[in-house]
Write an enzyme that holds these catalytic residues in place. Structure first.
Site, PDB file in Angstrom:
ATOM      1  N   SER A 126     -18.142  25.139   1.218  1.00 13.56           N
ATOM      2  CA  SER A 126     -17.495  26.068   2.138  1.00 13.56           C
ATOM      3  C   SER A 126     -17.756  25.591   3.564  1.00 13.56           C
ATOM      4  O   SER A 126     -17.491  24.431   3.866  1.00 13.56           O
ATOM      5  CB  SER A 126     -18.005  27.493   1.898  1.00 13.56           C
ATOM      6  OG  SER A 126     -17.318  28.416   2.713  1.00 13.56           O
ATOM      7  N   THR A 127     -18.304  26.427   4.422  1.00 19.74           N
ATOM      8  CA  THR A 127     -18.488  26.075   5.834  1.00 19.74           C
ATOM      9  C   THR A 127     -19.301  24.798   5.988  1.00 19.74           C
ATOM     10  O   THR A 127     -20.390  24.668   5.447  1.00 19.74           O
ATOM     11  CB  THR A 127     -19.200  27.218   6.573  1.00 19.74           C
ATOM     12  OG1 THR A 127     -18.503  28.440   6.333  1.00 19.74           O
ATOM     13  CG2 THR A 127     -19.240  26.938   8.073  1.00 19.74           C
ATOM     14  N   HIS A 134     -13.630  25.923   0.286  1.00 20.07           N
ATOM     15  CA  HIS A 134     -13.133  27.090   1.003  1.00 20.07           C
ATOM     16  C   HIS A 134     -12.698  26.650   2.399  1.00 20.07           C
ATOM     17  O   HIS A 134     -13.502  26.127   3.175  1.00 20.07           O
ATOM     18  CB  HIS A 134     -14.219  28.151   1.145  1.00 20.07           C
ATOM     19  CG  HIS A 134     -14.742  28.654  -0.163  1.00 20.07           C
ATOM     20  ND1 HIS A 134     -15.951  29.296  -0.286  1.00 20.07           N
ATOM     21  CD2 HIS A 134     -14.219  28.614  -1.415  1.00 20.07           C
ATOM     22  CE1 HIS A 134     -16.157  29.630  -1.538  1.00 20.07           C
ATOM     23  NE2 HIS A 134     -15.116  29.228  -2.244  1.00 20.07           N
ATOM     24  N   MET A 172     -21.403  29.524   3.197  1.00 19.17           N
ATOM     25  CA  MET A 172     -21.915  30.885   3.277  1.00 19.17           C
ATOM     26  C   MET A 172     -21.563  31.649   2.012  1.00 19.17           C
ATOM     27  O   MET A 172     -20.504  31.453   1.418  1.00 19.17           O
ATOM     28  CB  MET A 172     -21.319  31.587   4.503  1.00 19.17           C
ATOM     29  CG  MET A 172     -21.812  33.012   4.694  1.00 19.17           C
ATOM     30  SD  MET A 172     -21.364  33.660   6.321  1.00 19.17           S
ATOM     31  CE  MET A 172     -22.477  32.723   7.354  1.00 19.17           C
ATOM     32  N   ASP A 213     -20.841  32.006  -3.809  1.00 22.69           N
ATOM     33  CA  ASP A 213     -19.892  31.375  -4.718  1.00 22.69           C
ATOM     34  C   ASP A 213     -20.444  30.034  -5.194  1.00 22.69           C
ATOM     35  O   ASP A 213     -20.858  29.196  -4.395  1.00 22.69           O
ATOM     36  CB  ASP A 213     -18.550  31.164  -4.012  1.00 22.69           C
ATOM     37  CG  ASP A 213     -17.453  30.725  -4.968  1.00 22.69           C
ATOM     38  OD1 ASP A 213     -17.571  30.987  -6.174  1.00 22.69           O
ATOM     39  OD2 ASP A 213     -16.478  30.109  -4.498  1.00 22.69           O
TER      40      ASP A 213
END
Length: 408
Positions: free
Chosen positions: A225-226, A252, A341, A344
């Protein structure tokens, strides 16, 4: 504590709009604005904001040049804002992410009150999230000389350089491949490097084992993600064309940017990278990326599927892809969970481990956000915790040993 934001955009109208949207939240203060990259560097040096919103196309210095310099001398969380999803703008956007920017979103739309409100909430959410991220100095940007930067910024007189009184940088935070007819041949791989003593596969390795339909017999699932695109790129660039597993990537990212990320990765990796399509056969030595808003699935023969259900907090979901891979491939799956973050991937990584597969989580010191890997580590889902530079070599060693055990 108030979050101090610098807004960088060459449009005066957009600067005013972004300032108004951010100022609507009492926890955010816009401490300055800049209309070009050179002015942005000067403002960062003077104001030291907590977060920067950064335009892509700007006069004097574009978003990539500006990001490179800021991350080299004044490391600050940067949110990339682009008004266009054209190939040119997306290329610069992902170059900015590679240079240290942390997140990306489209600029707020005009003339659509409902869309503007959604964009306002999303912008505020992302700024607040990035304000909590601790970033690191990217020394690569210092290899560019001051003269080079001044040449790029020649329309101004003041020289650009490192800060005279720089604060200490913040510590690093915790179907078949559809490439089109007549596509160019694969780029030759970069020279392979050893990582933590792992023995690497070479292009002369034996043919990778396949399923009855010809799909890859082994699968690697990577979730992020991030801060993920740069780490995903780092890992994929280290994998040779003879890599004997199919690689599924769930990243993501804001809607509309996945296709651009695929092009960016495909341009710099020896393995072909494609957006996954339902019915594709996952082949060894190929990378398949989950599309926007669709879960990426795989069956026992390596046939890929896409699904909009269930509509979980994240779609695509790392958990969904990892659980399906564990169900279909069992011990022939390797799961890798990278910076991001939330939680998941923790459940999915656990499913792979219970099925007999191997699982790797990125270590906290190298994560932009240590949420997803930490959640997996805390529930015992990670077999091993590694820095990104060690992951590619480890994957190759694990697959080499697994294939050797399978051969008579």
């Amino acid at each position: 504590m108030t979050i101090r934001v610098l807004v960088v955009d060459d449009s005066a109208l957009m600067r005013r709009a972004l300032t108004a949207l951010l100022a609507s939240d009492p926890e955010i203060e816009v401490v300055g604005t800049a209309s070009d990259g050179r002015a942005a560097i000067e403002q960062v040096a003077a104001l030291r904001p907590d977060v920067i919103t950064m335009d892509v196309r700007m006069p004097i210095m574009d978003g990539a040049q500006t990001t490179e310099h800021i991350m080299a001398y004044y490391p600050t969380p940067i949110l990339v804002l682009t008004a266009s999803l054209s190939r040119f703008d997306v290329d610069i956007t992902f170059k900015m992410l590679g240079l240290g920017a942390l997140d990306v979103m489209e600029k707020p739309p005009g003339g659509d009150p409902a869309g503007l409100e959604r964009a306002r909430l999303d912008l505020i959410r992302r700024v607040k999230m990035l304000s909590r991220v601790r970033v690191v100095t990217h020394l690569r940007g210092r290899r560019r000389s001051v003269a080079d930067l001044n040449t790029a910024a020649g329309q101004r007189n003041a020289p650009v350089g490192g800060p005279r009184h720089r604060r200490g940088s913040r510590p690093l935070g915790t179907g078949s491949l559809r490439r089109g007819h007549g596509s160019a041949p694969l780029r030759p791989p970069e020279p392979l490097r050893r990582s933590h003593g792992a023995r690497l596969l070479t292009p002369a390795a034996p043919p990778a084992p396949r399923t009855a339909l010809g799909g890859a017999r082994h699968v690697v699932v990577i979730g992020a993600s991030t801060g993920g695109p740069r780490v995903v790129q780092q890992i994929l660039r280290e994998l040779p064309p003879s890599f004997p597993a199919a690689v599924l990537v769930v990243q993501h990212i804001a809607d509309g940017f996945t296709a651009g990320m695929v092009d960016w990765l495909d341009a710099c990796c020896a393995l072909p990278v494609a957006l996954a399509s339902a019915g594709d056969l996952a082949l060894p030595g190929h990378v398949y990326v989950a599309p926007d808003n669709l879960h990426l699935l795989i069956d026992r023969e390596g046939v890929l599927g896409l699904s909009p259900h269930p509509a979980l907090l994240q779609r695509p979901s790392v958990d969904v892809t990892m659980e399906r891979a564990a169900e279909a491939y069992g011990a022939r799956v390797i799961g890798v969970l990278l910076t991001g973050m939330g939680r998941d991937g923790a459940i999915g990584l656990g499913a792979i481990r219970r099925a007999g597969g191997y699982t790797i989580a990125q270590d906290g010191d190298s994560c932009v956000v240590f949420g997803m890997p930490r959640a997996a580590i805390e529930v015992g889902a990670a077999c091993e915790v590694l820095r990104p530079e060690a992951i590619a070599g480890r994957l190759q060693m694990l697959l080499r040993d697994a294939i050797a055990r399978e051969r008579p």
